[in-house]
Write a protein that holds these residues in place. Structure first.
Motif, PDB file in Angstrom:
ATOM      1  N   SER A   1      -4.879  -7.880  -7.937  1.00 32.69           N
ATOM      2  CA  SER A   1      -3.228  -8.161  -7.637  1.00 32.69           C
ATOM      3  C   SER A   1      -2.549  -7.912  -8.766  1.00 32.69           C
ATOM      4  O   SER A   1      -2.846  -8.289 -10.008  1.00 32.69           O
TER       5      SER A   1
ATOM      6  N   ALA B 232      -8.432  -3.553   0.411  1.00 33.96           N
ATOM      7  CA  ALA B 232      -6.855  -3.641   0.246  1.00 33.96           C
ATOM      8  C   ALA B 232      -5.976  -3.568   1.392  1.00 33.96           C
ATOM      9  O   ALA B 232      -4.871  -4.108   1.555  1.00 33.96           O
TER      10      ALA B 232
ATOM     11  N   VAL C 113      -5.146  -4.573  -4.600  1.00 33.94           N
ATOM     12  CA  VAL C 113      -5.068  -3.253  -4.819  1.00 33.94           C
ATOM     13  C   VAL C 113      -6.318  -2.279  -4.794  1.00 33.94           C
ATOM     14  O   VAL C 113      -7.113  -3.272  -5.407  1.00 33.94           O
TER      15      VAL C 113
ATOM     16  N   TYR D  62       2.841  -3.055   1.296  1.00 31.13           N
ATOM     17  CA  TYR D  62       1.738  -2.982   0.252  1.00 31.13           C
ATOM     18  C   TYR D  62       1.912  -2.163  -0.903  1.00 31.13           C
ATOM     19  O   TYR D  62       1.041  -1.958  -1.719  1.00 31.13           O
TER      20      TYR D  62
ATOM     21  N   GLU E 185       1.101  -1.309  -6.573  1.00 28.32           N
ATOM     22  CA  GLU E 185       0.226  -0.001  -7.183  1.00 28.32           C
ATOM     23  C   GLU E 185       1.494   0.553  -7.841  1.00 28.32           C
ATOM     24  O   GLU E 185       1.092   1.459  -8.704  1.00 28.32           O
TER      25      GLU E 185
END
Length: 438
Positions: free
Chosen positions: A165, A350, A356, A378, A382
């Motif tokens: 993360s 994830a 991630v 979410y 990334e």
């Protein structure tokens, strides 16, 4: 986040040390080691996996493990919850001393440094490079580079990335809309938003109690260097380090437009109540915030605001195998590691946790792309891969983190001045580094 121990230590420097970015060809010695490992489970074997997952994270891990166990007949993985990360670390060290280590466990990279120094965990390179049970070069290089480098010591791999993360900005979308604000992208915008949103009983900005551990991110964002790895010298007692600590201290203690979690323990609680308009916390806490904030507030996430440059620590543990395991147990552990880090499983993990995906192919997969389109909260983590870094592989890393986080924390709770806190943090951190490298 609630129940998530923010041992998620901050980490310095960009990803310039460690391993090269591409898979390396094995030497003749490595080829022999690769040939020596078993490639088939010849009888049923049970392995214990010690972990520190809680709540929905543990339920998701249990589901994945059951699917793995059901997929074949020779390997049975037994999950053993050891409490918090701190509990897990202590129990792993105690088990090593009593020669009762599990076959597998979660481990942070600074724990791994100690394990490697004491020959406690297995070099996974022979398994990775084995033609029968290993990964091809493309499969290895499909692991996101920052995670691949983090698990490599002198071109040998000692871990496989698992629950990864990074920090993101959580913000109350209703409050932002009411004040005509957009998610801040710079320090100046962050401070301005915090100032605007601080009114009545609402504080504009929140930081977790463990913010001291995250100080390297702020130093690097200010354009500074946290530690000179080659010369093993602390370097954050600098103009950039002072700029970073002054920025934080001004918001918390002077302008009073930010607060620490304090007795709330985790900032997700006051944020979900509407007492704090925005805060910085781990992306792994998304599911916890969703549960706490349901029917109370509307919220979203964004990448960390940048200073002179963008920088963010990628946190979380890796999967390791202990040398005390026999050859069949090590092979069983490797098969489970491959499973957990496969494209489909890292996407599933994830989707259900806020961590991630650890593979490039997963990040580009239509299933994941559709998921983040439908669940944009979410997506923030990334987006920061290019700015990601990890703690350098230094002896004494654990003691270093304790040293600087304690002093930075003392400044932010009003016990020390910026100058004194920075000076003490640098001295104590250097002492910890020197002691470990005598």
């Amino acid at each position: 986040m609630k129940k998530i121990v923010h041992v998620l230590f901050v980490c310095l420097l960009a990803i310039s040390l460690a391993a090269c970015s591409n898979a390396t060809k094995p030497s003749s010695t490595e080829e022999q080691k690769t040939a020596d490992i078993p490639t088939e489970i010849d009888k049923p074997v049970t392995i214990e996996f010690w972990h520190a997952m809680t709540g929905n994270l543990e339920k998701t891990l249990q589901t994945m493990t059951q699917k793995f166990n059901d997929s074949q007949s020779n390997i049975n993985v037994k999950l053993v919850n050891q409490g918090t990360y701190d509990d897990l670390n202590k129990k792993l060290m105690a088990a090593a001393k009593s020669h009762t280590s599990p076959v597998m466990a979660q481990a942070y990279e600074d724990w791994m440094q100690d394990y490697i120094n004491n020959d406690l965990i297995a070099d996974l390179t022979p398994y990775i490079q084995n033609k029968t049970v290993g990964w091809s070069d493309s499969e290895l290089n499909d692991i996101v580079q920052v995670f691949r480098d983090e698990n490599s010591w002198n071109n040998k791999f000692y871990g496989v990335p698992f629950n990864k993360s990074t920090e993101v900005l959580y913000y109350n979308t209703d409050m932002f809309k009411e004040n005509n604000l957009k998610a801040p992208t710079t320090w100046a915008e962050l401070e301005m938003a915090a100032q605007t949103l601080t009114k009545g009983n609402v504080i504009g900005m929140g930081f977790e109690n463990a913010i001291g551990l995250n100080f390297p991110t702020w130093v690097q964002q200010a354009g500074g260097q946290f530690v000179d790895v080659d010369n093993k010298k602390v370097s954050f007692d600098s103009e950039e380090g002072k700029k970073a600590l002054t920025f934080l201290n001004d918001m918390v203690n002077n302008k009073k437009i930010a607060r620490l979690a304090g007795e709330d323990n985790y900032m997700s609680d006051p944020f979900s109540r509407g007492d704090v308009a925005m805060y910085i916390g781990s992306s792994a806490g998304i599911s916890f915030v969703e549960a706490a904030a349901k029917d109370k507030i509307n919220w979203a996430t964004a990448p960390l605001p940048a200073g002179e440059k963008a920088s963010t620590q990628f946190q979380g543990t890796n999967l390791v195998t202990f040398n005390s395991a026999d050859d069949q147990q090590k092979l069983a552990a490797w098969e489970f590691m491959k499973y957990l880090s496969s494209k489909d499983q890292t996407i599933y993990w994830a989707q259900n946790t806020g961590y991630v995906p650890v593979r490039e192919s997963a990040l580009k997969d239509s299933v994941w792309l559709k998921y983040i389109e439908e669940n944009p909260k979410y997506a923030a983590a990334e987006k920061q891969f290019d700015a990601g870094y990890f703690f350098p592989h230094l002896d004494g890393a654990f003691a270093m983190k304790s040293a600087y986080s304690t002093e930075i924390q003392a400044v932010l709770v009003g016990k020390k001045s910026v100058d004194q806190g920075l000076q003490d943090a640098a001295k104590n951190t250097q002492d910890a580094l020197d002691k470990a490298n005598k």
